[in-house]
Write an enzyme that holds these catalytic residues in place. Structure first.
Site, PDB file in Angstrom:
ATOM      1  N   SER A  45       0.846  -1.201   0.000  1.00 40.90           N
ATOM      2  CA  SER A  45       0.000   0.000   0.000  1.00 40.90           C
ATOM      3  C   SER A  45       0.882   1.252   0.000  1.00 40.90           C
ATOM      4  CB  SER A  45      -0.931   0.015   1.224  1.00 40.90           C
ATOM      5  OG  SER A  45      -0.221  -0.274   2.406  1.00 40.90           O
ATOM      6  N   LYS A 113       4.510 -11.584   2.917  1.00 40.82           N
ATOM      7  CA  LYS A 113       3.063 -11.770   2.684  1.00 40.82           C
ATOM      8  C   LYS A 113       2.812 -11.833   1.182  1.00 40.82           C
ATOM      9  CE  LYS A 113      -0.139  -8.392   3.515  1.00 40.82           C
ATOM     10  NZ  LYS A 113      -0.709  -8.147   2.170  1.00 40.82           N
ATOM     11  N   GLU A 180      -9.175  -9.654   3.669  1.00 39.28           N
ATOM     12  CA  GLU A 180      -9.464  -8.262   3.310  1.00 39.28           C
ATOM     13  C   GLU A 180     -10.852  -8.133   2.696  1.00 39.28           C
ATOM     14  OE1 GLU A 180      -6.422  -6.023   1.298  1.00 39.28           O
ATOM     15  OE2 GLU A 180      -7.778  -4.336   0.986  1.00 39.28           O
TER      16      GLU A 180
HETATM   17  O1  KIV Z   1      -0.449  -3.407   1.613  1.00 35.82           O
HETATM   18  C1  KIV Z   1      -1.143  -3.367   2.642  1.00 35.82           C
HETATM   19  O2  KIV Z   1      -1.190  -2.369   3.369  1.00 35.82           O
HETATM   20  C2  KIV Z   1      -1.941  -4.545   2.956  1.00 35.82           C
HETATM   21  C3  KIV Z   1      -2.960  -4.407   4.036  1.00 35.82           C
HETATM   22  C4  KIV Z   1      -4.146  -3.750   3.463  1.00 35.82           C
HETATM   23  C5  KIV Z   1      -3.283  -5.692   4.682  1.00 35.82           C
HETATM   24  O3  KIV Z   1      -1.797  -5.547   2.335  1.00 35.82           O
END
Ligand code: KIV
Length: 262
Positions: A45, A113, A180
């Site tokens: 993000s 992740k 999400e």
């Molecule tokens: O990139 C991010 O901030 C995320 C969150 C929304 C979990 O993947």
């Protein structure tokens, strides 16, 4: 000493909520760490909130590495999760392993992740086999925005698929999964169906923990505000007012005073 996945799992077993938040640089990494968040996510993000893109798709490995290193330097205790950016894991397991390894070895993160369910389970299991803890991410997967055509809530019509995705990621060896924008009851069901913690964003109160984008919590991002975020501060306005005062004082000659001079 940093927390490890054993700590995250202990919290889960005791039924303690696992609170997480994003951070993207040294200063915020340090503040978030001192608050006591067990998990800091250096999310892709950052593409929107730090780099000004309109999605996470343009974010690269070198963007991620720079921000991960910065957060790692700012924090001492939190478990640092680094997002794998678009196309750093999708092509094949070897590419995924090399890039996951870079985020851990060069970046200093403790975990990576990845977005996706059954389709990427074989990649998750290969990364885990290399000794790298993996957090999954299902439901709305922002890296697929061009395929999804927007950021919609994932509802009951996706129930079977999402439960299958969650189980596939759990079976591949992930230690937790971000859910999400999944309807609350469905997120509850997924949380009950698997034996690893679910970390929700826009997925209601029944997840094992919550994660938020720090700019949304602090009111710092000049973009959309979402129903699922709670804004605790209007930091953008506070920063604007402080900078305006400095600008005016500097223009008028009020700054610096004799006290602020040598
Ligand atoms: O990139 C991010 O901030 C995320 C969150 C929304 C979990 O993947």
């Amino acid at each position: 000493m940093r927390l490890g996945i054993n700590h995250i799992f202990e919290m889960y077993q005791k039924g303690e909520k696992i609170s997480a938040i994003t951070a993207y640089d040294y200063s915020f990494g340090s503040i978030v760490d001192s608050v006591g968040f067990p998990i800091i996510l250096v999310g892709d993000s950052l593409g929107q909130v730090c780099l000004g893109y309109d999605s996470t798709v343009p974010v690269t490995m070198s963007d991620m590495l720079m921000h991960v290193k910065s957060v790692v330097r700012g924090s001492k205790k939190s478990f640092i999760v680094a997002d794998m950016p678009f196309m750093s894991y999708q092509p094949d397991p070897s590419t995924a392993i090399v890039n996951a390894g870079r985020l851990i070895q060069e970046g200093g993160a403790q975990s990576v992740k990845l977005e996706g369910g059954t389709k990427i389970a074989h990649i998750v299991s290969r990364i885990v086999e290399c000794g790298i803890p993996v957090m999954g991410h299902i439901g709305l997967t922002p890296q697929s925005v061009n395929q999804l055509g927007g950021y919609q809530v994932q509802g009951k019509d996706k129930k079977e698929k999402l439960i299958e995705d969650a189980k596939a990621i759990e079976n591949a060896g992930a230690y937790s999964i971000v859910l999400e924008l999944i309807e609350s009851d469905l997120a509850k069901e997924i949380t009950q169906e698997i034996s690893i913690p679910t970390i929700g964003i826009g997925s209601g109160p029944y997840c094992s923990g919550q994660i938020q984008v720090i700019h949304d919590v602090l009111g710092l991002y000049d973009g959309k505000t979402y129903k699922h975020t709670r804004q605790y501060l209007d930091l953008k306005q506070s920063v604007f007012e402080a900078l305006k005062r400095y600008f005016d004082d500097s223009n008028s000659g009020d700054f610096p005073s004799s006290k602020e001079s040598f």
